[in-house]
Design a protein around this motif. Structure first.
Motif, PDB file in Angstrom:
ATOM      1  N   ASP A  22      34.122  33.449  58.178  1.00 25.63           N
ATOM      2  CA  ASP A  22      34.103  33.150  56.746  1.00 25.63           C
ATOM      3  C   ASP A  22      33.146  34.080  56.006  1.00 25.63           C
ATOM      4  O   ASP A  22      33.467  34.589  54.929  1.00 25.63           O
ATOM      5  CB  ASP A  22      33.696  31.693  56.498  1.00 25.63           C
ATOM      6  N   ALA A  23      31.962  34.305  56.579  1.00 26.79           N
ATOM      7  CA  ALA A  23      30.980  35.190  55.941  1.00 26.79           C
ATOM      8  C   ALA A  23      31.511  36.616  55.866  1.00 26.79           C
ATOM      9  O   ALA A  23      31.348  37.294  54.839  1.00 26.79           O
ATOM     10  CB  ALA A  23      29.655  35.151  56.708  1.00 26.79           C
ATOM     11  N   LEU A  24      32.157  37.074  56.919  1.00 30.76           N
ATOM     12  CA  LEU A  24      32.718  38.422  56.922  1.00 30.76           C
ATOM     13  C   LEU A  24      33.843  38.551  55.902  1.00 30.76           C
ATOM     14  O   LEU A  24      33.903  39.534  55.148  1.00 30.76           O
ATOM     15  CB  LEU A  24      33.229  38.764  58.324  1.00 30.76           C
ATOM     16  N   SER A  25      34.705  37.564  55.827  1.00 31.91           N
ATOM     17  CA  SER A  25      35.791  37.584  54.844  1.00 31.91           C
ATOM     18  C   SER A  25      35.247  37.628  53.422  1.00 31.91           C
ATOM     19  O   SER A  25      35.748  38.373  52.575  1.00 31.91           O
ATOM     20  CB  SER A  25      36.689  36.354  55.013  1.00 31.91           C
ATOM     21  N   GLU A  26      34.219  36.842  53.171  1.00 27.64           N
ATOM     22  CA  GLU A  26      33.601  36.813  51.838  1.00 27.64           C
ATOM     23  C   GLU A  26      32.966  38.157  51.508  1.00 27.64           C
ATOM     24  O   GLU A  26      33.083  38.657  50.386  1.00 27.64           O
ATOM     25  CB  GLU A  26      32.563  35.690  51.766  1.00 27.64           C
ATOM     26  N   ALA A  27      32.298  38.771  52.473  1.00 23.71           N
ATOM     27  CA  ALA A  27      31.664  40.077  52.252  1.00 23.71           C
ATOM     28  C   ALA A  27      32.714  41.149  51.968  1.00 23.71           C
ATOM     29  O   ALA A  27      32.533  41.989  51.085  1.00 23.71           O
ATOM     30  CB  ALA A  27      30.825  40.458  53.465  1.00 23.71           C
ATOM     31  N   ILE A  28      33.816  41.108  52.692  1.00 25.51           N
ATOM     32  CA  ILE A  28      34.899  42.076  52.456  1.00 25.51           C
ATOM     33  C   ILE A  28      35.501  41.871  51.081  1.00 25.51           C
ATOM     34  O   ILE A  28      35.740  42.831  50.340  1.00 25.51           O
ATOM     35  CB  ILE A  28      35.973  41.959  53.564  1.00 25.51           C
ATOM     36  N   LYS A  29      35.728  40.613  50.705  1.00 24.00           N
ATOM     37  CA  LYS A  29      36.292  40.316  49.385  1.00 24.00           C
ATOM     38  C   LYS A  29      35.360  40.799  48.271  1.00 24.00           C
ATOM     39  O   LYS A  29      35.812  41.402  47.292  1.00 24.00           O
ATOM     40  CB  LYS A  29      36.542  38.811  49.259  1.00 24.00           C
ATOM     41  N   ALA A  31      33.133  43.239  48.467  1.00 26.99           N
ATOM     42  CA  ALA A  31      33.143  44.702  48.463  1.00 26.99           C
ATOM     43  C   ALA A  31      34.411  45.229  47.793  1.00 26.99           C
ATOM     44  O   ALA A  31      34.352  46.173  46.997  1.00 26.99           O
ATOM     45  CB  ALA A  31      33.028  45.232  49.882  1.00 26.99           C
ATOM     46  N   GLN A  32      35.548  44.621  48.080  1.00 26.39           N
ATOM     47  CA  GLN A  32      36.798  45.053  47.462  1.00 26.39           C
ATOM     48  C   GLN A  32      36.773  44.799  45.960  1.00 26.39           C
ATOM     49  O   GLN A  32      37.241  45.623  45.177  1.00 26.39           O
ATOM     50  CB  GLN A  32      37.984  44.333  48.101  1.00 26.39           C
ATOM     51  N   ASN A  33      36.205  43.668  45.553  1.00 23.37           N
ATOM     52  CA  ASN A  33      36.121  43.337  44.137  1.00 23.37           C
ATOM     53  C   ASN A  33      35.246  44.343  43.398  1.00 23.37           C
ATOM     54  O   ASN A  33      35.601  44.835  42.334  1.00 23.37           O
ATOM     55  CB  ASN A  33      35.584  41.921  43.953  1.00 23.37           C
ATOM     56  N   LYS A  34      34.096  44.678  43.978  1.00 19.59           N
ATOM     57  CA  LYS A  34      33.196  45.651  43.350  1.00 19.59           C
ATOM     58  C   LYS A  34      33.861  47.013  43.249  1.00 19.59           C
ATOM     59  O   LYS A  34      33.693  47.725  42.271  1.00 19.59           O
ATOM     60  CB  LYS A  34      31.885  45.777  44.137  1.00 19.59           C
ATOM     61  N   ASN A  35      34.617  47.403  44.266  1.00 21.50           N
ATOM     62  CA  ASN A  35      35.257  48.716  44.270  1.00 21.50           C
ATOM     63  C   ASN A  35      36.504  48.766  43.402  1.00 21.50           C
ATOM     64  O   ASN A  35      37.045  49.837  43.178  1.00 21.50           O
ATOM     65  CB  ASN A  35      35.583  49.147  45.701  1.00 21.50           C
ATOM     66  N   SER A  36      36.964  47.615  42.906  1.00 21.58           N
ATOM     67  CA  SER A  36      38.144  47.614  42.048  1.00 21.58           C
ATOM     68  C   SER A  36      37.778  48.011  40.612  1.00 21.58           C
ATOM     69  O   SER A  36      38.666  48.282  39.814  1.00 21.58           O
ATOM     70  CB  SER A  36      38.817  46.243  42.062  1.00 21.58           C
ATOM     71  N   PHE A  37      36.498  48.050  40.299  1.00 20.27           N
ATOM     72  CA  PHE A  37      36.062  48.460  38.969  1.00 20.27           C
ATOM     73  C   PHE A  37      36.032  49.982  38.885  1.00 20.27           C
ATOM     74  O   PHE A  37      35.675  50.654  39.851  1.00 20.27           O
ATOM     75  CB  PHE A  37      34.661  47.912  38.662  1.00 20.27           C
TER      76      PHE A  37
END
Length: 91
Positions: A22-29, A31-37
């Motif tokens: 769960d922690a890894l999934s949240e961290a990936i999400k 990171a992807q959210n930040k990089n979508s900007f």
């Protein structure tokens, strides 16, 4: 170097795996959210990037020296500058 092995009960082992997953999934999400900007953000994008309302972001602009790029009246904020600003206020 010697290795240490620990035997956990099955239920604790599975719970630990689930928590790590769960922690890894949240961290990936995140990171992807930040990089979508985009690299340069308008005020609305910048406030969303920082995770605050536009009103709070406007208050920060008045209170703090957040680097702003202004070209012919159009303001933009570099993601890197926003990251640095947030890190400066980390305790």
């Amino acid at each position: 170097m010697e290795s240490l092995q620990v035997q956990l009960p099955n239920d604790l082992r599975e719970a630990t795996k689930a928590m790590i997953g769960d922690a890894l999934s949240e961290a990936i999400k995140d990171a992807q959210n930040k990089n979508s900007f985009p690299p340069y953000l308008n005020k609305g994008e910048a406030s969303a990037y920082c995770g605050v309302s536009r009103g709070i972001f406007n208050a920060w602009l008045k209170k703090y020296d957040i680097p702003t790029i202004k070209i012919e009246g159009v303001s933009r904020f570099r993601r890197k500058a926003l990251d640095e600003f947030m890190q400066q206020h980390e305790k």
